[in-house]
Design a protein around this motif. Structure first.
Motif, PDB file in Angstrom:
ATOM      1  N   VAL A  29      -8.435   6.614   3.662  1.00 41.06           N
ATOM      2  CA  VAL A  29      -8.121   5.487   2.779  1.00 41.06           C
ATOM      3  C   VAL A  29      -8.786   5.746   1.429  1.00 41.06           C
ATOM      4  O   VAL A  29     -10.013   5.928   1.361  1.00 41.06           O
ATOM      5  CB  VAL A  29      -8.614   4.154   3.374  1.00 41.06           C
ATOM      6  N   ASP A  30      -7.979   5.792   0.397  1.00 32.82           N
ATOM      7  CA  ASP A  30      -8.464   6.070  -0.954  1.00 32.82           C
ATOM      8  C   ASP A  30      -9.376   7.294  -0.988  1.00 32.82           C
ATOM      9  O   ASP A  30     -10.452   7.295  -1.597  1.00 32.82           O
ATOM     10  CB  ASP A  30      -9.175   4.840  -1.531  1.00 32.82           C
ATOM     11  N   GLY A  31      -8.944   8.319  -0.268  1.00 38.24           N
ATOM     12  CA  GLY A  31      -9.623   9.602  -0.340  1.00 38.24           C
ATOM     13  C   GLY A  31     -10.808   9.776   0.587  1.00 38.24           C
ATOM     14  O   GLY A  31     -11.430  10.837   0.594  1.00 38.24           O
ATOM     15  N   ARG A  32     -11.142   8.751   1.402  1.00 43.82           N
ATOM     16  CA  ARG A  32     -12.280   8.895   2.317  1.00 43.82           C
ATOM     17  C   ARG A  32     -11.822   8.684   3.753  1.00 43.82           C
ATOM     18  O   ARG A  32     -11.027   7.778   4.039  1.00 43.82           O
ATOM     19  CB  ARG A  32     -13.380   7.859   2.013  1.00 43.82           C
ATOM     20  N   ALA A  33     -12.351   9.502   4.643  1.00 46.25           N
ATOM     21  CA  ALA A  33     -12.029   9.368   6.063  1.00 46.25           C
ATOM     22  C   ALA A  33     -12.725   8.130   6.627  1.00 46.25           C
ATOM     23  O   ALA A  33     -13.946   7.996   6.504  1.00 46.25           O
ATOM     24  CB  ALA A  33     -12.484  10.620   6.815  1.00 46.25           C
ATOM     25  N   VAL A  34     -11.959   7.243   7.203  1.00 46.06           N
ATOM     26  CA  VAL A  34     -12.527   6.001   7.750  1.00 46.06           C
ATOM     27  C   VAL A  34     -11.903   5.718   9.110  1.00 46.06           C
ATOM     28  O   VAL A  34     -10.878   6.297   9.479  1.00 46.06           O
ATOM     29  CB  VAL A  34     -12.281   4.790   6.813  1.00 46.06           C
ATOM     30  N   ARG A  35     -12.530   4.803   9.832  1.00 46.53           N
ATOM     31  CA  ARG A  35     -12.002   4.413  11.136  1.00 46.53           C
ATOM     32  C   ARG A  35     -11.004   3.272  10.951  1.00 46.53           C
ATOM     33  O   ARG A  35     -11.368   2.208  10.452  1.00 46.53           O
ATOM     34  CB  ARG A  35     -13.142   3.952  12.039  1.00 46.53           C
TER      35      ARG A  35
ATOM     36  N   ALA B 103      -4.186   0.105  -1.698  1.00 43.78           N
ATOM     37  CA  ALA B 103      -4.857   1.348  -1.314  1.00 43.78           C
ATOM     38  C   ALA B 103      -3.853   2.470  -1.047  1.00 43.78           C
ATOM     39  O   ALA B 103      -2.664   2.233  -0.844  1.00 43.78           O
ATOM     40  CB  ALA B 103      -5.708   1.121  -0.065  1.00 43.78           C
ATOM     41  N   VAL B 104      -4.366   3.688  -1.065  1.00 40.49           N
ATOM     42  CA  VAL B 104      -3.590   4.860  -0.684  1.00 40.49           C
ATOM     43  C   VAL B 104      -4.094   5.315   0.684  1.00 40.49           C
ATOM     44  O   VAL B 104      -5.274   5.630   0.848  1.00 40.49           O
ATOM     45  CB  VAL B 104      -3.741   5.997  -1.721  1.00 40.49           C
ATOM     46  N   VAL B 105      -3.199   5.292   1.657  1.00 37.63           N
ATOM     47  CA  VAL B 105      -3.572   5.613   3.038  1.00 37.63           C
ATOM     48  C   VAL B 105      -2.844   6.875   3.469  1.00 37.63           C
ATOM     49  O   VAL B 105      -1.648   7.043   3.193  1.00 37.63           O
ATOM     50  CB  VAL B 105      -3.189   4.446   3.987  1.00 37.63           C
ATOM     51  N   GLU B 106      -3.577   7.762   4.108  1.00 40.90           N
ATOM     52  CA  GLU B 106      -2.955   8.966   4.660  1.00 40.90           C
ATOM     53  C   GLU B 106      -3.331   9.075   6.135  1.00 40.90           C
ATOM     54  O   GLU B 106      -4.507   9.028   6.495  1.00 40.90           O
ATOM     55  CB  GLU B 106      -3.469  10.209   3.900  1.00 40.90           C
ATOM     56  N   THR B 107      -2.305   9.203   6.981  1.00 36.66           N
ATOM     57  CA  THR B 107      -2.573   9.387   8.407  1.00 36.66           C
ATOM     58  C   THR B 107      -2.408  10.873   8.743  1.00 36.66           C
ATOM     59  O   THR B 107      -2.033  11.684   7.885  1.00 36.66           O
ATOM     60  CB  THR B 107      -1.582   8.573   9.255  1.00 36.66           C
ATOM     61  N   ILE B 108      -2.620  11.188  10.010  1.00 27.79           N
ATOM     62  CA  ILE B 108      -2.472  12.588  10.423  1.00 27.79           C
ATOM     63  C   ILE B 108      -1.044  13.090  10.168  1.00 27.79           C
ATOM     64  O   ILE B 108      -0.844  14.265   9.838  1.00 27.79           O
ATOM     65  CB  ILE B 108      -2.874  12.767  11.916  1.00 27.79           C
ATOM     66  N   GLU B 109      -0.051  12.169  10.260  1.00 29.95           N
ATOM     67  CA  GLU B 109       1.328  12.591  10.012  1.00 29.95           C
ATOM     68  C   GLU B 109       1.484  13.082   8.566  1.00 29.95           C
ATOM     69  O   GLU B 109       2.060  14.146   8.308  1.00 29.95           O
ATOM     70  CB  GLU B 109       2.301  11.440  10.277  1.00 29.95           C
ATOM     71  N   GLY B 110       0.951  12.287   7.628  1.00 28.48           N
ATOM     72  CA  GLY B 110       1.062  12.649   6.218  1.00 28.48           C
ATOM     73  C   GLY B 110       0.265  13.891   5.879  1.00 28.48           C
ATOM     74  O   GLY B 110       0.739  14.782   5.162  1.00 28.48           O
ATOM     75  N   ALA B 111      -0.955  13.968   6.417  1.00 26.30           N
ATOM     76  CA  ALA B 111      -1.814  15.110   6.112  1.00 26.30           C
ATOM     77  C   ALA B 111      -1.241  16.392   6.693  1.00 26.30           C
ATOM     78  O   ALA B 111      -1.301  17.464   6.086  1.00 26.30           O
ATOM     79  CB  ALA B 111      -3.220  14.858   6.655  1.00 26.30           C
ATOM     80  N   SER B 112      -0.637  16.270   7.883  1.00 28.98           N
ATOM     81  CA  SER B 112      -0.046  17.436   8.530  1.00 28.98           C
ATOM     82  C   SER B 112       1.202  17.893   7.773  1.00 28.98           C
ATOM     83  O   SER B 112       1.357  19.076   7.451  1.00 28.98           O
ATOM     84  CB  SER B 112       0.301  17.074   9.976  1.00 28.98           C
ATOM     85  N   ASP B 113       2.076  16.942   7.439  1.00 28.18           N
ATOM     86  CA  ASP B 113       3.312  17.295   6.729  1.00 28.18           C
ATOM     87  C   ASP B 113       3.033  17.918   5.360  1.00 28.18           C
ATOM     88  O   ASP B 113       3.790  18.764   4.886  1.00 28.18           O
ATOM     89  CB  ASP B 113       4.191  16.046   6.539  1.00 28.18           C
TER      90      ASP B 113
ATOM     91  N   ALA C  90       0.846  -1.194   0.000  1.00 24.23           N
ATOM     92  CA  ALA C  90       0.000   0.000   0.000  1.00 24.23           C
ATOM     93  C   ALA C  90       0.878   1.240   0.000  1.00 24.23           C
ATOM     94  O   ALA C  90       2.064   1.178   0.348  1.00 24.23           O
ATOM     95  CB  ALA C  90      -0.894   0.007   1.231  1.00 24.23           C
ATOM     96  N   THR C  91       0.291   2.352  -0.399  1.00 26.44           N
ATOM     97  CA  THR C  91       0.988   3.625  -0.321  1.00 26.44           C
ATOM     98  C   THR C  91       0.531   4.327   0.948  1.00 26.44           C
ATOM     99  O   THR C  91      -0.653   4.637   1.100  1.00 26.44           O
ATOM    100  CB  THR C  91       0.669   4.500  -1.550  1.00 26.44           C
ATOM    101  N   ILE C  92       1.448   4.527   1.866  1.00 25.88           N
ATOM    102  CA  ILE C  92       1.092   5.132   3.148  1.00 25.88           C
ATOM    103  C   ILE C  92       1.882   6.418   3.314  1.00 25.88           C
ATOM    104  O   ILE C  92       3.116   6.398   3.326  1.00 25.88           O
ATOM    105  CB  ILE C  92       1.355   4.144   4.301  1.00 25.88           C
ATOM    106  N   ASN C  93       1.154   7.527   3.386  1.00 25.45           N
ATOM    107  CA  ASN C  93       1.775   8.861   3.444  1.00 25.45           C
ATOM    108  C   ASN C  93       2.792   9.046   2.321  1.00 25.45           C
ATOM    109  O   ASN C  93       3.887   9.556   2.532  1.00 25.45           O
ATOM    110  CB  ASN C  93       2.419   9.093   4.819  1.00 25.45           C
ATOM    111  N   GLY C  94       2.421   8.576   1.135  1.00 24.66           N
ATOM    112  CA  GLY C  94       3.242   8.791  -0.040  1.00 24.66           C
ATOM    113  C   GLY C  94       4.369   7.775  -0.223  1.00 24.66           C
ATOM    114  O   GLY C  94       5.079   7.816  -1.227  1.00 24.66           O
ATOM    115  N   ARG C  95       4.519   6.869   0.729  1.00 25.35           N
ATOM    116  CA  ARG C  95       5.618   5.902   0.683  1.00 25.35           C
ATOM    117  C   ARG C  95       5.038   4.519   0.430  1.00 25.35           C
ATOM    118  O   ARG C  95       4.016   4.151   1.020  1.00 25.35           O
ATOM    119  CB  ARG C  95       6.319   5.928   2.045  1.00 25.35           C
ATOM    120  N   SER C  96       5.659   3.755  -0.451  1.00 27.29           N
ATOM    121  CA  SER C  96       5.177   2.400  -0.707  1.00 27.29           C
ATOM    122  C   SER C  96       5.621   1.481   0.436  1.00 27.29           C
ATOM    123  O   SER C  96       6.773   1.484   0.835  1.00 27.29           O
ATOM    124  CB  SER C  96       5.733   1.894  -2.036  1.00 27.29           C
TER     125      SER C  96
END
Lengths: 295, 158
Positions: free
Chosen positions: B55-61, B73-83, B9-15
């Motif tokens: 996850v894939d552009g939608r906020a999920v739990r 999937a493409v996953v973004e956490t608060i770290e990625g979104a903040s950076d 998966a791609t997590i915060n832009g990193r594979s």
């Protein structure tokens, strides 16, 4: 609060999914959005040996309309019920219920098929299926069958779906121009399960109701129809006396359930409240903008 | 019978490639394997919203998703979104308005609020309350949070 040990397989097609169900029977559970199954796993209320992931099966999230029938795919997510114009047009009851279901983060994952297959008596979509006159299409490795909503919900979290079956489509009559729809509920907080709610569909012409279908949720062990109350309202819509009589009919035809959240008496009272609001929505006597919103 | 599943998966832009136990939640995967501890775990059954990720552009739990399911999937956490800076206006409004105290719920609220504003750039106060209704804050009483989201939207009084 962690899921129990389990195995996981991703199904690429319906055939693959039902083949896995045929092989594993009761030991397998389908997972789509997972917004109800994951909490059940975390609380160890469910402990399947195998999860069969159906979330990425192609073609199961479409809305199709032909010959006066609408077919909804089981993988339509709740967030589309809120925002998709095709659903607002083809399945207005579900579109009205959408904003009442849970919260945005849950709606982004939860699916129509999951909500119906779970059969939660307090959930909105099962009642919408009942009021809309939906037919559930089920597939297994042995073939397909269809079950009308009236015969689909058997009790709390119990439906007609056999362990080896999968819900593959939800079929409803397409809305006619004179059809009106309303969903009303009372919940303690926005997004909570309703203490009482109703999904209603009717033909409305010249201030008269006909072909009225009512389905209550949150009041009994399953979503329940209310044909006696509907018959009274069809005879004299908008008449306060008929509304009172219909409310009394509800007490006769629904076995109201008490519980920690609300007593049977409170649910009986709230059922009358939401019925009055829904009828006002149908007749457009109430604020149209508020139709379908929590009160 | 406990399987493992290979995911990429791609997590915060990193594979990221990993072999995960089938039962592992995405929240635990992010926190324990990837040390992305900005994803907070509150209730672990989908009620509190503290573990919200994208996850894939939608906020999920993240507690209601198995890590096994993020393959591709493409996953973004608060770290990625903040950076990335995409939350800067919201973060600034939260700070200015005092919309956090202990901070436990803040990451989930920021990601949920960002999605809300992306869909409705000029929400009413009522729409903000409804949009945030799935995220619990036990400190603030929500008023300052709603104020902050409205301010970030440019529809508040400041």
């Amino acid at each position: 609060m962690k899921p129990p040990p389990l195995d996981y397989r991703r199904a690429g097609t319906v055939e693959e999914a039902v083949a896995l169900l045929a092989e594993h029977g009761d030991d397998a559970r389908l997972i789509a959005g997972g917004q109800s199954l994951m909490p059940l796993l975390a609380m160890r209320l469910a402990a399947p040996e195998l999860l069969v992931d159906i979330d990425r099966i192609d073609g199961l999230d479409s809305v199709a309309e032909s010959d006066g029938r609408v077919t909804l795919g089981p993988l339509i997510r709740h967030c589309r019920m809120v925002g998709d114009p095709a659903i607002a047009r083809a399945a207005p009851l579900f579109a009205r219920a959408g904003p009442l279901v849970a919260h945005p983060g849950i709606r982004n994952r939860g699916t129509l098929g999951g909500a119906l297959a779970l059969g939660d008596p307090a959930a909105e979509f099962p009642a919408c299926a009942l009021a809309a006159g939906a037919v559930m299409h089920l597939a297994s490795s042995g073939g397909r069958r269809s079950v009308p909503a009236e015969a689909f919900f058997h009790g709390p979290m119990e439906t007609a779906i056999a362990p080896e079956e999968m819900l593959v489509a939800v079929e409803l009559p397409a809305p006619r121009p004179e059809d009106r729809f309303a969903v009303r509920e009372v919940a303690r907080r926005h997004g909570d399960y309703a203490l009482a709610g109703v999904a209603a569909r009717a033909r409305v012409a010249g201030g008269r109701l006909s072909d009225l279908r009512l389905a209550f949720f949150g009041v009994a062990d399953r979503p329940v129809p209310a044909p006696a109350a509907a018959a009274i309202l069809v005879a004299a819509p908008g008449d306060p006396e008929a509304l009172r009589a219909a409310g009394e009919a509800l007490a006769e035809e629904i076995d109201f359930a008490g519980g920690a959240q609300a007593s049977a008496a409170l649910r009986r009272h709230l059922a009358r409240v939401v019925l009055a609001r829904a009828v006002a929505d149908l007749l457009d006597a109430g604020p149209g903008e508020a139709a379908g919103r929590a009160a | 019978m406990t399987g493992t599943v290979a995911v990429t998966a791609t997590i915060n832009g990193r594979s990221v490639r990993a072999e995960v136990p089938a039962r592992l939640t995405l929240a635990d995967f992010l926190r324990e394997r990837l040390a992305l501890t900005g994803t907070h775990l509150g209730c672990e059954h989908g009620v509190c919203g503290a573990c919200t990720v994208v996850v894939d552009g939608r906020a999920v739990r993240a507690c209601l998703m198995l890590a096994a399911r993020i393959d591709g999937a493409v996953v973004e956490t608060i770290e990625g979104a903040s950076d990335s800076g995409r939350l800067a206006a919201l973060q600034d409004a939260f700070r200015t308005r005092g919309a956090l105290q202990c901070g436990f719920c803040t990451a989930g609220l920021l990601l949920t609020a960002a999605e809300l504003l992306a869909e409705d750039p000029a929400p009413t106060r009522e729409a903000v309350r409804a949009g945030l209704s799935g995220n619990y804050c036990r400190c603030t009483g929500y008023e300052a949070i709603v104020d902050a989201v409205l301010a970030a939207a440019g529809t508040g009084d400041g």
